[in-house]
Write an enzyme that holds these catalytic residues in place. Structure first.
Site, PDB file in Angstrom:
ATOM      1  CE1 TYR A   9      -8.221  -6.157   2.125  1.00  0.00           C
ATOM      2  CE2 TYR A   9      -6.267  -6.734   3.431  1.00  0.00           C
ATOM      3  CZ  TYR A   9      -6.723  -5.896   2.388  1.00  0.00           C
ATOM      4  OH  TYR A   9      -6.117  -4.891   1.614  1.00  0.00           O
ATOM      5  CD  GLU A  10      -8.214  -7.509  -2.431  1.00  0.00           C
ATOM      6  OE1 GLU A  10      -8.542  -6.946  -3.071  1.00  0.00           O
ATOM      7  OE2 GLU A  10      -6.823  -7.920  -2.290  1.00  0.00           O
ATOM      8  CB  ALA A  60       1.082  -0.446   4.767  1.00  0.00           C
ATOM      9  CG  ASN A  72      -1.172   2.111  11.243  1.00  0.00           C
ATOM     10  OD1 ASN A  72      -0.897   1.939  10.157  1.00  0.00           O
ATOM     11  ND2 ASN A  72      -1.548   1.634  12.268  1.00  0.00           N
ATOM     12  CG  MET A 116      -4.454  -6.765   7.735  1.00  0.00           C
ATOM     13  SD  MET A 116      -6.044  -5.901   7.247  1.00  0.00           S
ATOM     14  CE  MET A 116      -6.328  -4.759   8.435  1.00  0.00           C
ATOM     15  CB  SER A 117      -0.185  -8.364   3.090  1.00  0.00           C
ATOM     16  OG  SER A 117       1.016  -7.558   3.421  1.00  0.00           O
ATOM     17  CG  HIS A 154      -4.901  -7.670   0.654  1.00  0.00           C
ATOM     18  ND1 HIS A 154      -4.757  -6.897  -0.437  1.00  0.00           N
ATOM     19  CD2 HIS A 154      -3.759  -7.491   1.291  1.00  0.00           C
ATOM     20  CE1 HIS A 154      -3.661  -6.032  -0.343  1.00  0.00           C
ATOM     21  NE2 HIS A 154      -3.078  -6.059   0.625  1.00  0.00           N
ATOM     22  CG  HIS A 192      -3.606  -2.427  -3.230  1.00  0.00           C
ATOM     23  ND1 HIS A 192      -2.512  -2.924  -2.720  1.00  0.00           N
ATOM     24  CD2 HIS A 192      -4.423  -2.144  -2.270  1.00  0.00           C
ATOM     25  CE1 HIS A 192      -2.469  -2.971  -1.236  1.00  0.00           C
ATOM     26  NE2 HIS A 192      -3.831  -2.460  -1.138  1.00  0.00           N
ATOM     27  CG  HIS A 207      -7.032   2.230   3.260  1.00  0.00           C
ATOM     28  ND1 HIS A 207      -6.184   1.415   3.449  1.00  0.00           N
ATOM     29  CD2 HIS A 207      -7.227   2.491   1.802  1.00  0.00           C
ATOM     30  CE1 HIS A 207      -5.733   1.038   2.168  1.00  0.00           C
ATOM     31  NE2 HIS A 207      -6.335   1.665   1.162  1.00  0.00           N
ATOM     32  CB  SER A 236      -0.888  -0.058   1.259  1.00  0.00           C
ATOM     33  OG  SER A 236      -1.546  -1.162   1.374  1.00  0.00           O
TER      34      SER A 236
HETATM   35  N1  HPA Z   1      -2.988  -3.143  11.321  1.00  0.00           N
HETATM   36  C1  HPA Z   1      -3.021  -4.228  10.360  1.00  0.00           C
HETATM   37  N2  HPA Z   1      -2.693  -3.796   9.226  1.00  0.00           N
HETATM   38  C2  HPA Z   1      -2.237  -2.658   8.634  1.00  0.00           C
HETATM   39  C3  HPA Z   1      -1.918  -1.416   9.853  1.00  0.00           C
HETATM   40  C4  HPA Z   1      -2.585  -1.682  11.254  1.00  0.00           C
HETATM   41  O1  HPA Z   1      -2.421  -1.008  12.091  1.00  0.00           O
HETATM   42  N3  HPA Z   1      -1.633  -0.716   9.318  1.00  0.00           N
HETATM   43  C5  HPA Z   1      -1.133  -1.004   7.898  1.00  0.00           C
HETATM   44  N4  HPA Z   1      -1.707  -2.114   7.793  1.00  0.00           N
END
Ligand code: HPA
Length: 284
Positions: free
Chosen positions: A96-97, A124, A246, A222-223, A94, A72, A258, A41
């Site tokens: 989650y998709e 990320a 973050n 998440m990847s 992903h 993406h 996001h 990302s």
């Molecule tokens: N948690 C999960 N996935 C992420 C985060 C997060 O804080 N930041 C970027 N991808």
């Protein structure tokens, strides 16, 4: 009754070979792609600056799915970095998709069969370790697979690798050192950290982040983990780099969104790109 002849290869191995052959037929230079790269990302722009760049939309490549998340781009760019052939994925698939982990990791299978011996995974991530700040870059030293699934579930095809592959050094130690040394030469601090992968798509709760801390995680995302497991299954050497976009939930009192993840990725993109340009030619 005879089965319907579809002309489609049926095993995963054959489908991945079919994809690799297609990529080679569209871009003959793909044959020289020694290093595969997955851009997370906000980090996709690196592929736009490749030398001799040839993009292929995922939609064109047999067996590839299509990503659905903003930020993406969804294309494979074949090109060169300092003269080294690379195959860069601008965006990934992903869990989650709603994709299966086989779909998520299919491009790694295809790029491995294309001839890539090294894989650079970028992402990320949320920061758990208090010594990381927003925008920090972290080289992944190990992972926690908390996805609740494994991409190698199901029948094993020994042409890819063994049934029970060793995971004692998923992230190549020599590659970690190369990345740390190159970052140092750039004047950028690159720390090692353990990456925990959760399915998402909801971000974590503060209680989940406290749990992940107890488990030893430094970053959460998440990847990456499915791709890393599949790469090791095939004997591909892996380098993983997270951008801490973050601080994780409850670490700071700000909610996570996001847009902030994408913005931070874009903010450090230049440094990240410079690091990749220096590291890639050193991966053998
Ligand atoms: N948690 C999960 N996935 C992420 C985060 C997060 O804080 N930041 C970027 N991808």
């Amino acid at each position: 009754m005879r089965p319907v002849e579809t002309g489609q290869p049926d095993t995963l191995y054959e489908r991945a070979e079919h994809a690799a052959r297609f990529i080679r037929s569209r871009v003959p230079a793909a044959e020289d792609a020694r290093v595969a790269l997955v851009l997370g990302s906000g980090l996709g722009a690196f592929a736009d600056a490749l030398e001799d760049a040839h993009p292929l939309a995922y939609a064109e490549i047999p067996g590839f799915a299509r990503p659905t998340v903003e930020g993406h781009a969804g294309r494979l760019v074949l090109g060169k970095v300092e003269g080294v052939g690379v195959a860069a994925m601008q965006g990934r698939f992903h869990f989650y998709e709603g994709y299966t982990l086989e779909e998520v990791t299919f491009p790694v299978r295809a790029l491995g069969l294309l001839g890539a011996g090294s894989l650079v995974l970028t992402n990320a991530a949320g920061g758990l370790n208090n010594s990381f700040e927003q925008g920090a870059l972290v080289v992944i030293s190990d992972h926690l697979n908390l996805l609740g699934a494994n991409p190698l579930l199901g029948t094993n095809d020994p042409r890819f690798g063994p049934r029970f592959p060793d995971m004692s050094e998923v992230y190549d130690r020599e590659y970690q050192d190369i990345a740390i040394n190159e970052a140092h030469a750039l004047g950028v601090e690159l720390r090692r950290g353990i990456y925990a992968a959760l399915a998402g798509p909801s971000y974590e709760t503060p209680a989940e982040i406290r749990m992940l801390r107890l488990l030893g995680a430094d970053a959460v995302g998440m990847s990456t983990v499915p791709e890393a497991i599949v790469a090791r299954h095939m004997g591909i050497r892996v380098l993983g780099i997270s951008c801490i976009t973050n601080m994780a939930a409850g670490v700071s009192d700000k909610p996570i969104n996001h847009e902030e993840v994408i913005e931070t990725g874009e903010r450090v993109h230049e440094t990240f790109a410079e690091l990749l340009r220096r590291v890639i030619p050193k991966l053998s």
